[in-house]
Design an enzyme around this catalytic site. Structure first.
Site, PDB file in Angstrom:
ATOM      1  N   GLU A 250       9.989  -8.937   2.994  1.00  0.00           N
ATOM      2  CA  GLU A 250       9.464  -9.324   1.676  1.00  0.00           C
ATOM      3  C   GLU A 250       9.392  -8.100   0.755  1.00  0.00           C
ATOM      4  OE1 GLU A 250       5.189 -10.366   1.564  1.00  0.00           O
ATOM      5  OE2 GLU A 250       5.368  -9.053  -0.174  1.00  0.00           O
TER       6      GLU A 250
ATOM      7  N   HIS B 147       7.074  -9.615   6.685  1.00  0.00           N
ATOM      8  CA  HIS B 147       6.382  -8.951   5.580  1.00  0.00           C
ATOM      9  C   HIS B 147       7.183  -7.751   5.082  1.00  0.00           C
ATOM     10  CE1 HIS B 147       3.376  -5.894   4.166  1.00  0.00           C
ATOM     11  NE2 HIS B 147       3.000  -6.918   3.430  1.00  0.00           N
TER      12      HIS B 147
ATOM     13  N   GLU C 168      -0.886   0.368   3.518  1.00  0.00           N
ATOM     14  CA  GLU C 168      -1.443  -0.969   3.331  1.00  0.00           C
ATOM     15  C   GLU C 168      -2.209  -1.401   4.584  1.00  0.00           C
ATOM     16  OE1 GLU C 168       1.484  -3.788   1.978  1.00  0.00           O
ATOM     17  OE2 GLU C 168       0.170  -5.515   2.282  1.00  0.00           O
TER      18      GLU C 168
END
Lengths: 432, 416
Positions: free
Chosen positions: A70, A67, A142
């Protein structure tokens, strides 16, 4: 270019594996204004243990690397790929799952230029200590946001019960602690291993001309040099393939008003053939409909007794190397909900016997849902699971679904429903 | 294609070969009052649950399964001050189904709208009790989403105590106690007999055939009153502020502004571009400066409600940063007022809005939503939207930015 026609739906898919190993698939949708493209690698959050490209020794990378990578792919020395898409009028995004990372854009203009941006930014890694550090702040936020999300905690908590010693138990984004250990070197090592063209696929759906689009891709890829291909060596193994390590029950207290409960069922069957796996997945989907959908007597009885309400839902997830189903609802009767769901699962054979007359409707409804997805370029591309289902696309899935009979459900029920695979997770309000 | 089926009942057919599914939207529109939102939401829930021919939700669900899993559902929504009860249906088109599915779905819609489970002037008791209970639970659970909760709290600060719009379109738990299986029957009758009705059919269909089928729905003529969605309120003399403490990990800071820019008035497109530059797109100042450059937020967005003149900002932040984030947001707004943004940023936002607009033609629900607005406002089909977006200048954006007035701030914090 290989082409396959689906007469019934008036669709043609074009397919080609390029010289560098990249699989390209193009699906024109006449009448649509939008073109939607996904560029995906078989690399997700569970792939934390592997032998890196051209190395000998295994590594264990921190949770959340896929992640993190990414997020970081978009940022380059002097620009952000996101802005390049913006200047070309396109929307872009990316997402990471347990087993896959996808980069995508959606546009109604400048398809050629946008395709070049997509291919170029994903194939041009750039990581520095400074940009990695900044990203740790953003991703930390997040992760914290999801900490307040009761439905997410319920889902993640249940997966933690089902796979207590496997990487799926950790949030796809990792933890604030684990991402603090990520360095540019770690990112580059993962990148070289999993972002080789042979481990990736490009799927473009919507407003496009197949010949012209393929020539653009050829041109872009032909101008680049790639390192020699090497099949990624993943070392993922389930801690206990027989699922005897499942934690039967846990509960979490949160600042919410209504209790939430989720029952999980972890399957243990392993597959070597993608089409057999797809058949199994579609048959389990139908089995769960037989047991729990809103045409079942079970549903009506539990609904009328307020054991479940309109928030009730269930789903089956089939991933590379593992699969599980879950059933959840907001309810004031958490224990009863779990008991009822388990009792229904354990009496599956009897339930299938009783569903002879309903089955045609159930199967038709499932077909109708899949046919509905044919109107969405995003759904067609996002649903494509590559190797997992041996390259099956949505149209193939519809054909496969048609072949499933009620009698197939007895076998999948026997394969899937094992008492040691069952677990319950609750999220309970503070005051209870 | 437009047909008047009865006075106040319009049919709009949008034939297209683009989709494999056929979509139907039926809306019942009236002005929202303080009392009708909750009642109409409960009514929508009751109607979609059962009918005389299908007296349980299971019987209804089984019929839908036979129709290739046709989806038929009801809900409520709002266009400015107007409250709508909406029936949506989507199902495989007749060509793929190889049967007259459209006629069968219309027959089911007829059942749902005109043969509800009402006997002796009351809704079926057990169904009423369980649906009322479920609606209470559903509304309660909505507030467990802290982003949603914070937004509702901001709205309560922004709207004066007596404003109808303070009541959400889905209603309030407190109002449920006043509703009964008896007093919901006149609410139902009011809706089917007096509301303005618009019916939209989108898909690979023959308009004349659609008209013939839909004409079988026994809608009666009704008085056509003019309904306006627009809402205005005088600005508050001082900014309304509230800080609330709850055990949350991430704090929510929400700001409310007045921006008197309305759907299709002369500032409308400038307002869209302004909002795109402020926080409405990923190329906005809030996204790039608050989230990306300063790393102060996971999300920081703005949205414009073009029927109520409201502009809202939502952020998810660390509570200790609240003042810094507030200042940074004010600075972004001040820069927009002063024209401090590049021609490139302006063009990016315009391109993004145009891309969104074009792409929205690929989504049946967006097409239907736009048609509904056109119908309610009695506007001609929109033309040259891309030209209108491109025609917005930097000066237009600054001019609109200067109309923005801060009205309310709300902070949900985990720290004391």
């Amino acid at each position: 270019m290989d082409r396959q026609t689906y007469q019934e739906f008036n669709r043609i898919i074009y397919r080609r594996r390029l010289a560098n190993g990249l699989l390209v698939q193009l699906l024109p949708m006449p009448g649509f204004q939008k073109t939607y493209a996904t560029f995906s690698t078989d690399f997700g959050s569970i792939d934390n243990h592997f032998i890196p490209y051209h190395e000998e020794d295994p590594v264990l990378v921190p949770d959340g690397v896929a992640h993190f990578l990414e997020h970081k792919m978009f940022e380059k020395a002097d620009h952000d790929a996101f802005d390049l898409f913006g200047k070309l009028g396109a929307d872009s995004n990316a997402y990471t799952s347990f087993t896959q990372t996808s980069y995508l854009f959606s546009t109604t203009s400048h398809l050629h230029e946008n395709l070049n941006v997509l291919l170029d930014f994903v194939q041009d890694p750039y990581f520095t200590a400074q940009t990695v550090q900044k990203e740790q702040g953003i991703i930390g936020q997040e992760i914290k946001m999801y900490d307040d999300d009761a439905d997410w905690r319920l889902y993640l908590g249940l997966i933690g019960n089902l796979y207590p010693h496997d990487p799926m138990r950790i949030d796809i984004a990792g933890t604030v602690e684990s991402i603090s250990q990520i360095t540019p070197e770690v990112l580059m090592q993962s990148y070289r291993t999993f972002y080789q063209p042979t481990n990736m696929n490009l799927f473009i759906v919507g407003n496009l001309d197949p010949e012209e689009t393929l020539s653009w891709i050829d041109q872009n890829q032909g101008a680049k040099n790639f390192l020699p291909a090497e099949t990624p060596r993943r070392l993922f193994e389930l801690n206990d393939p027989t699922a005897h390590d499942v934690i039967p029950f846990r509960s979490l207290t949160m600042n919410i008003a209504r209790p939430k409960v989720m029952v999980g069922l972890r399957g243990i069957k392993q597959f070597t053939d993608g089409r057999a796996r797809l058949h199994y997945k579609l048959a389990v989907d139908l089995l769960l409909d037989v047991l729990f959908d809103d045409t079942s007597d079970n549903y009506l009885r539990l609904y009328n007794n307020e054991v479940l309400d309109d928030s009730f839902g269930y789903n089956f997830e089939m991933q590379r190397g593992f699969h599980f189903a879950y059933f959840s609802s907001n309810t004031d009767q958490m224990e009863r909900f779990a008991d009822e769901v388990v009792a229904i699962l354990e009496s599956a054979d009897k339930q299938i016997d009783a569903a002879r007359t309903r089955f045609t409707g159930i199967k038709r409804a499932e077909l109708g849902r899949l046919i509905g997805l044919l109107d969405s370029p995003e759904a067609i591309a996002n649903r494509y699971a590559g190797q997992l289902f041996d390259g099956a696309n949505l149209m193939d899935e519809i054909q496969a679904l048609k072949s499933i009979t009620l009698d197939d459900l007895y076998q999948v029920a026997a394969d899937f429903i094992n008492p040691q695979g069952i677990s319950v997770y609750q999220v309970v309000p503070h005051h209870q | 294609m437009h047909f008047d089926l009865a006075s106040g009942v319009a049919l709009h057919v949008i034939p297209t070969k683009q989709f494999k599914m056929t979509h139907v939207l039926i809306t019942f529109t009236t002005s929202q009052t303080r009392d009708n939102a909750t009642a109409r939401n409960l009514l929508a829930n009751l109607l979609e649950t059962s009918t005389h021919r299908y007296p349980t939700q299971t019987a209804l669900a089984r019929q839908l399964a036979k129709l290739y899993g046709a989806y038929v559902g009801m809900g409520v929504g709002r266009v400015g001050r107007l409250h709508t009860v909406r029936l949506r249906a989507s199902f495989v088109n007749d060509q793929i189904a190889g049967t007259n599915l459209f006629a069968q779905v219309v027959d089911l819609i007829n059942e749902i709208l005109f043969h509800p489970l009402i006997d002796d002037n009351e809704f079926d008791g057990p169904t009423f009790r369980i649906q009322a209970h479920n609606l209470r639970q559903t509304i309660t659970a909505l507030y467990d989403d802290k982003q949603f909760y914070a937004n509702r709290q901001l709205m309560n600060l922004y709207y004066p105590d007596e404003a109808v719009l303070r009541v959400p379109s889905f209603g309030r738990v407190a109002d449920l106690a006043n509703l009964t299986a008896q007093n919901l029957v006149p609410v139902y009758q009011d809706m089917v007999d007096r509301d303005r009705v618009d019916i939209f059919v989108l898909g690979d269909v023959d308009p004349a055939g659609v008209r013939d089928e839909i004409s079988q729905l026994p809608f009666s003529s009704r008085a056509v009153s003019s309904l306006s969605p627009y809402y205005q309120q005088p600005p508050h003399p001082a900014v309304r502020r509230k800080v609330e403490h709850q055990p949350v990990v991430q704090a929510k800071l929400n700001l409310g502004y007045q921006l008197p820019v309305y759907y299709h008035d002369q500032n409308y497109y400038a307002g869209l571009v302004f909002n795109g530059l402020f926080g409405g797109t990923p190329y906005s100042k809030l996204f790039t400066n608050v989230r990306e450059k300063a790393s102060l937020a996971y999300y920081a967005t703005s949205r414009l409600l073009p029927f109520t003149g409201f502009l809202g900002v939502q952020t998810g932040i660390q509570a200790v940063d609240a003042q810094r984030v507030t200042d940074l947001i004010a600075q972004q707004l001040a820069e927009l007022c002063a024209g401090k943004f590049s021609a490139e940023q302006l063009a990016e936002v315009q391109d993004s809005l145009i891309n969104q607009y074009r792409a929205s033609h690929d989504l049946a629900n967006n097409i239907l939503g736009r048609q509904l607005l056109r119908a309610l406002l009695d506007l001609p089909p929109e033309t040259a939207v891309t030209d209108k977006i491109n025609a917005v200048t930097a000066d237009d954006v600054s001019r609109v930015a200067q109309l923005v007035k801060m009205q309310a701030t709300y902070l949900l914090s985990g720290e004391k």
